[in-house]
Design a protein around this motif. Structure first.
Motif, PDB file in Angstrom:
ATOM      1  N   ASP A 126      13.193   2.960   2.758  1.00 25.25           N
ATOM      2  CA  ASP A 126      11.852   2.566   3.166  1.00 25.25           C
ATOM      3  C   ASP A 126      10.770   3.186   2.296  1.00 25.25           C
ATOM      4  N   ARG A 127      11.153   4.033   1.320  1.00 33.40           N
ATOM      5  CA  ARG A 127      10.200   4.599   0.378  1.00 33.40           C
ATOM      6  C   ARG A 127      10.539   4.213  -1.066  1.00 33.40           C
TER       7      ARG A 127
ATOM      8  N   SER B  60       7.152   1.330   6.911  1.00 33.66           N
ATOM      9  CA  SER B  60       8.201   1.005   5.954  1.00 33.66           C
ATOM     10  C   SER B  60       7.899  -0.360   5.352  1.00 33.66           C
ATOM     11  N   ASP B  61       8.650  -0.752   4.333  1.00 35.20           N
ATOM     12  CA  ASP B  61       8.434  -2.062   3.720  1.00 35.20           C
ATOM     13  C   ASP B  61       8.629  -3.185   4.735  1.00 35.20           C
ATOM     14  N   ASP B  62       9.650  -3.047   5.587  1.00 38.66           N
ATOM     15  CA  ASP B  62       9.903  -4.080   6.594  1.00 38.66           C
ATOM     16  C   ASP B  62       8.759  -4.149   7.601  1.00 38.66           C
ATOM     17  N   GLU B  63       8.257  -2.978   8.011  1.00 36.35           N
ATOM     18  CA  GLU B  63       7.156  -2.948   8.969  1.00 36.35           C
ATOM     19  C   GLU B  63       5.876  -3.499   8.338  1.00 36.35           C
TER      20      GLU B  63
END
Length: 280
Positions: free
Chosen positions: A246-247, A77-80
């Motif tokens: 997250d997408r 995801s963006d955070d990951e």
């Protein structure tokens, strides 16, 4: 670079991604969940030995290109993705472009919504996935080349094909979609797809050019729409937008109040599907 934390993070995320998530066959000899190391290496375009050393905390500091490739391979995801870059001591720049992979859970949701038109959009309004009801209500997207399945492009270059009937709603969608696209261009300033789309529409559509020059920013949300279908006639539907954070994707669903003519029209549309029943 925190090598041990980076290694632990990679191992944990590798165990989480299932072969089906990346288009691989699971096979029958897997003893542990997730991907194998060689599969991650292949998906990321690097040697197996190099990836193994990263997972063991003894590899060299990975480049930004390597980190981006790992983020894609492991479906971060963006955070990951941001966390991985921080662990590796790299400053995270803007994402390269809107994600194109639709999560498996969202695809399963579309399949189960057999009485509700639904489709998935990326940040630049490319249609990534749809169900049979969406094809019946709007258009059979499978008959459109993949590079042309863009709602904003279709809206401004082929306005006669737009199913929105009310003039005020038509203008509101035009304004919201352009403002939403401008917000996406800020999130992905280097994406060639967005640049090409904006350039084409500015060149070919005066209404788009006028709205784009307003520099408005807005994220599209739900609304009520009055539409006209060539077979079942007029419909008044709720257009709800669910965000896949997250997408950076949107799931758009069309529903109608039970017992209304529009609800009956959707039920009829479910029966006739994409059959061409228009008069010859």
């Amino acid at each position: 670079m925190n090598r041990q934390e980076t290694a632990a993070f990679l191992r944990s995320r590798r165990a989480r991604v299932q072969p089906a998530d990346v288009g691989l066959q699971a096979g029958t000899r897997r003893r542990t969940p997730g991907l194998r190391r060689e599969e991650v290496a292949r998906l990321a375009g690097m040697s197996v030995d190099y990836y193994i050393r990263l997972e063991q905390g003894r590899g060299p500091r990975p480049s930004r290109q390597i980190l981006s490739a790992l983020a894609r391979a492991l479906r971060l995801s963006d955070d990951e993705r941001s966390h991985l870059f921080n662990l590796a001591g790299e400053q995270l720049g803007p994402p390269p472009g809107p994600p194109q992979e639709v999560p498996a859970g969202i695809l399963h949701l579309l399949e189960r919504l057999d009485d509700t038109p639904a489709y998935v959009l990326d940040a630049k309004y490319d249609v990534l996935a749809w169900n049979d009801m969406a094809a019946a209500l709007i258009v059979d997207f499978s008959k459109i080349p993949s590079g042309e399945r863009n709602l904003v492009r279709a809206f401004f270059l082929y306005p006669a094909a737009c199913p929105i009937e009310d003039e005020d709603e038509y203008g509101k969608f035009a304004q919201q979609s352009v403002a939403d696209l401008r917000a996406a261009s800020g999130r992905y300033p280097h994406d060639p797809g967005i640049k090409a789309l904006v350039g084409e529409l500015k060149d070919k559509s005066e209404p788009f050019r006028r709205l784009w020059d307003r520099h408005q920013i807005e994220v599209r949300r739900g609304s009520t729409k009055r539409m006209r279908h060539p077979v079942v006639g007029g419909l008044e539907v709720f257009c709800d937008v669910l965000v896949v954070p997250d997408r950076d994707q949107k799931v758009v669903l069309y529903t109608a109040a039970p017992g209304t003519p529009s609800h009956e029209a959707l039920k009829l549309l479910r029966v006739i599907g994409t059959q061409d029943l228009t008069p010859r």
